[in-house]
Design a protein around this motif. Structure first.
Motif, PDB file in Angstrom:
ATOM      1  N   PHE A 181       0.846  -1.210   0.000  1.00 39.61           N
ATOM      2  CA  PHE A 181       0.000   0.000   0.000  1.00 39.61           C
ATOM      3  C   PHE A 181       0.875   1.253   0.000  1.00 39.61           C
ATOM      4  N   SER A 182       1.905   1.246   0.835  1.00 42.27           N
ATOM      5  CA  SER A 182       2.832   2.383   0.915  1.00 42.27           C
ATOM      6  C   SER A 182       3.522   2.613  -0.431  1.00 42.27           C
ATOM      7  N   LYS A 183       3.951   1.518  -1.082  1.00 41.65           N
ATOM      8  CA  LYS A 183       4.651   1.649  -2.360  1.00 41.65           C
ATOM      9  C   LYS A 183       3.703   2.096  -3.473  1.00 41.65           C
ATOM     10  N   LEU A 184       2.530   1.504  -3.505  1.00 44.89           N
ATOM     11  CA  LEU A 184       1.560   1.828  -4.559  1.00 44.89           C
ATOM     12  C   LEU A 184       1.232   3.318  -4.562  1.00 44.89           C
ATOM     13  N   HIS A 185       1.023   3.869  -3.359  1.00 41.85           N
ATOM     14  CA  HIS A 185       0.563   5.261  -3.273  1.00 41.85           C
ATOM     15  C   HIS A 185       1.671   6.234  -2.857  1.00 41.85           C
ATOM     16  N   GLN A 186       2.876   5.727  -2.659  1.00 41.90           N
ATOM     17  CA  GLN A 186       4.012   6.550  -2.197  1.00 41.90           C
ATOM     18  C   GLN A 186       3.686   7.301  -0.908  1.00 41.90           C
ATOM     19  N   LEU A 187       3.193   6.535   0.060  1.00 43.59           N
ATOM     20  CA  LEU A 187       2.796   7.108   1.348  1.00 43.59           C
ATOM     21  C   LEU A 187       3.715   6.596   2.449  1.00 43.59           C
ATOM     22  N   ILE A 188       3.766   7.355   3.546  1.00 41.95           N
ATOM     23  CA  ILE A 188       4.417   6.883   4.772  1.00 41.95           C
ATOM     24  C   ILE A 188       3.306   6.431   5.720  1.00 41.95           C
ATOM     25  N   ILE A 189       3.394   5.207   6.179  1.00 37.96           N
ATOM     26  CA  ILE A 189       2.337   4.686   7.059  1.00 37.96           C
ATOM     27  C   ILE A 189       2.894   4.508   8.472  1.00 37.96           C
ATOM     28  N   VAL A 190       2.313   5.247   9.411  1.00 38.31           N
ATOM     29  CA  VAL A 190       2.628   5.060  10.825  1.00 38.31           C
ATOM     30  C   VAL A 190       1.642   4.013  11.348  1.00 38.31           C
ATOM     31  N   MET A 191       2.115   2.779  11.508  1.00 34.70           N
ATOM     32  CA  MET A 191       1.242   1.683  11.982  1.00 34.70           C
ATOM     33  C   MET A 191       1.212   1.754  13.502  1.00 34.70           C
ATOM     34  N   LYS A 192       0.271   2.522  14.043  1.00 39.48           N
ATOM     35  CA  LYS A 192       0.232   2.721  15.494  1.00 39.48           C
ATOM     36  C   LYS A 192      -0.144   1.416  16.188  1.00 39.48           C
ATOM     37  N   ASP A 193       0.616   1.050  17.173  1.00 37.13           N
ATOM     38  CA  ASP A 193       0.342  -0.177  17.941  1.00 37.13           C
ATOM     39  C   ASP A 193       1.376  -0.225  19.057  1.00 37.13           C
ATOM     40  N   ALA A 194       1.595  -1.400  19.603  1.00 32.32           N
ATOM     41  CA  ALA A 194       2.605  -1.589  20.642  1.00 32.32           C
ATOM     42  C   ALA A 194       3.548  -2.703  20.208  1.00 32.32           C
ATOM     43  N   PRO A 195       4.706  -2.394  19.613  1.00 31.66           N
ATOM     44  CA  PRO A 195       5.198  -1.057  19.319  1.00 31.66           C
ATOM     45  C   PRO A 195       4.626  -0.530  17.993  1.00 31.66           C
ATOM     46  N   THR A 196       4.924   0.728  17.733  1.00 34.14           N
ATOM     47  CA  THR A 196       4.543   1.355  16.463  1.00 34.14           C
ATOM     48  C   THR A 196       5.646   1.132  15.427  1.00 34.14           C
ATOM     49  N   PHE A 197       5.227   0.775  14.209  1.00 29.74           N
ATOM     50  CA  PHE A 197       6.161   0.648  13.087  1.00 29.74           C
ATOM     51  C   PHE A 197       5.868   1.761  12.078  1.00 29.74           C
ATOM     52  N   ILE A 198       6.896   2.229  11.408  1.00 30.09           N
ATOM     53  CA  ILE A 198       6.717   3.231  10.359  1.00 30.09           C
ATOM     54  C   ILE A 198       7.185   2.602   9.046  1.00 30.09           C
ATOM     55  N   ILE A 199       6.302   2.631   8.065  1.00 29.04           N
ATOM     56  CA  ILE A 199       6.590   1.978   6.781  1.00 29.04           C
ATOM     57  C   ILE A 199       6.796   3.050   5.719  1.00 29.04           C
ATOM     58  N   ASN A 200       7.941   2.987   5.063  1.00 28.59           N
ATOM     59  CA  ASN A 200       8.236   3.902   3.958  1.00 28.59           C
ATOM     60  C   ASN A 200       8.678   3.051   2.780  1.00 28.59           C
ATOM     61  N   GLY A 201       7.732   2.590   1.978  1.00 27.75           N
ATOM     62  CA  GLY A 201       8.048   1.627   0.921  1.00 27.75           C
ATOM     63  C   GLY A 201       8.580   0.352   1.555  1.00 27.75           C
ATOM     64  N   ASP A 202       9.762  -0.080   1.089  1.00 26.36           N
ATOM     65  CA  ASP A 202      10.336  -1.323   1.611  1.00 26.36           C
ATOM     66  C   ASP A 202      11.077  -1.142   2.930  1.00 26.36           C
ATOM     67  N   THR A 203      11.180   0.084   3.402  1.00 27.08           N
ATOM     68  CA  THR A 203      11.921   0.316   4.650  1.00 27.08           C
ATOM     69  C   THR A 203      10.955   0.346   5.831  1.00 27.08           C
ATOM     70  N   ILE A 204      11.294  -0.452   6.856  1.00 28.42           N
ATOM     71  CA  ILE A 204      10.462  -0.531   8.071  1.00 28.42           C
ATOM     72  C   ILE A 204      11.272   0.010   9.249  1.00 28.42           C
ATOM     73  N   TYR A 205      10.675   0.898  10.008  1.00 23.27           N
ATOM     74  CA  TYR A 205      11.293   1.417  11.238  1.00 23.27           C
ATOM     75  C   TYR A 205      10.477   0.917  12.428  1.00 23.27           C
ATOM     76  N   GLU A 206      11.163   0.467  13.460  1.00 24.67           N
ATOM     77  CA  GLU A 206      10.469  -0.020  14.666  1.00 24.67           C
ATOM     78  C   GLU A 206      10.779   0.922  15.818  1.00 24.67           C
TER      79      GLU A 206
END
Ligand SMILES: NC(=O)C1=CN([C@@H]2O[C@H](COP(=O)(O)OP(=O)(O)OC[C@H]3O[C@@H](n4cnc5c(N)ncnc54)[C@H](O)[C@@H]3O)[C@@H](O)[C@H]2O)[C@@H](O)CC1
Ligand SMILES: Nc1ncnc2c1ncn2[C@@H]1O[C@H](COP(=O)(O)OP(=O)(O)O)[C@@H](O)[C@H]1O
Ligand SMILES: [Mg+2]
Length: 281
Positions: A181-206
């Motif tokens: 979804f992030s790649k298709l639309h070129q979006l940054i997704i903050v997946m709020k949860d415990a913990p939160t992950f941030i998705i920027n295309g193929d790069t995942i931040y924890e």
């Protein structure tokens, strides 16, 4: 699935920009927050105060008319613009150029509000953070996602994420679908949860900060204000998302010894942003 980059202090210090001594409110960035509806103006009270406490120079909110006195009274530092409608947003209009816009917290999903969001998105070219009801409206109108500026930041909690990308059967599938979804639309997704992950295309931040004290009303509205503030301060969208999520979690870690898990509320995030910044040195 790509291995996540762990976001601890060392990763934050690569991105964090201390304040220049000769700065002024005109160059610290002007954030616009759009949202609220009758009974949910609190979301805007929280988000706009969080935006100021995160360091942008000016904050304006755009709310239904019923939010005017509430905001002017609770947050005198915030400027307030109102819709023509009393209880919900029907037409988004403002006469200045904000540096960043956060939209959706407490906004509701009235049909007229959905149309107002669509008209706003067609006209807008300013960096965006999209939260809560604006995400829910986009879930029902997926064609509108292509109108968004690239690197727009989405801040869904798990239920909002499911509305956007559909159900998943495993954690792995959740990440695969979010990355796609992030790649298709070129979006940054903050997946709020415990913990939160941030998705920027193929790069995942924890993210590594935060705790169960954050499981309380309005902490997401506060996060939207914080990330929008950082975007307004000229952080790159990915850095605004990473730094915002880290500082937000850090407030709960700092406050926990005094509040315990149960009595921590969204306003405690806001009152600990200063200490969170100070801990960065
Ligand atoms: N004081 C205020 O004005 C407040 C306004 N709010 C606004 O109220 C509107 C509705 O937001 P809601 O998020 O409550 O409604 P939603 O219907 O989007 O989300 C609630 C549902 O999501 C599930 N959910 C939430 N977090 C989850 C998690 N971490 N894991 C699994 N499931 C999870 C809940 O169990 C529930 O079923 C938004 O516009 C929001 O911004 C809320 O933020 C609460 C405070
Ligand atoms: N148990 C938990 N541990 C860490 N963070 C949490 C926990 N529960 C909630 N959070 C954080 O609190 C915030 C809740 O956001 P959201 O669900 O949008 O709240 P609201 O819409 O009420 O403002 C998110 O940043 C989420 O990551
Ligand atoms: Mg929320």
């Amino acid at each position: 699935m790509p291995t996540p980059i762990i976001v601890a202090k060392i990763e934050i210090l690569k991105r964090y920009k201390p304040i220049a001594p000769n700065t002024h409110k005109g160059i610290q960035g002007h954030a616009l927050l759009i949202g609220g509806s009758y009974g949910k103006i609190g979301a805007m009270v929280l988000g706009s105060k969080a935006a100021l406490k995160t360091g942008c120079g000016l904050v304006t909110v755009f709310v239904p008319k019923c939010g005017y006195e509430i905001l002017q009274t609770t947050n005198p530092e915030v400027m307030v613009l109102t819709d023509v409608q009393e209880k919900y947003i029907s037409k988004i209009e403002y006469d200045f150029t904000p540096k960043a816009i956060g939209i959706g917290s407490g906004m509701g999903q009235e049909i007229i509000t959905q149309n107002a969001l669509h008209a706003f998105l067609i006209a807008n070219e300013i960096p965006l953070v999209i939260d809560a009801d604006a995400l829910n409206i986009l879930s029902q109108n997926k064609g509108w996602i292509s109108i968004l500026p690239t690197k727009t930041i989405f801040t869904p909690h798990p239920k909002e994420l499911e509305r956007l990308i559909g159900k998943w059967n495993s954690n792995r599938e959740k990440f695969e679908k979010t990355i796609a979804f992030s790649k298709l639309h070129q979006l940054i997704i903050v997946m709020k949860d415990a913990p939160t992950f941030i998705i920027n295309g193929d790069t995942i931040y924890e993210n590594t900060t935060g705790n169960a004290a954050l499981a309380t009303a309005g902490t997401g509205d506060v996060l939207t204000g914080m990330i929008t503030s950082l975007l307004a301060q000229s952080y790159e969208p990915i850095d605004a998302a990473i730094l915002g999520v880290y500082l937000h979690g850090l407030t709960a870690d700092i406050a926990l010894p005094e509040t315990g898990y149960q009595s921590f509320i969204a306003s405690d995030v806001i009152s600990n942003i200063g200490k969170a910044y100070l801990s960065l040195g």
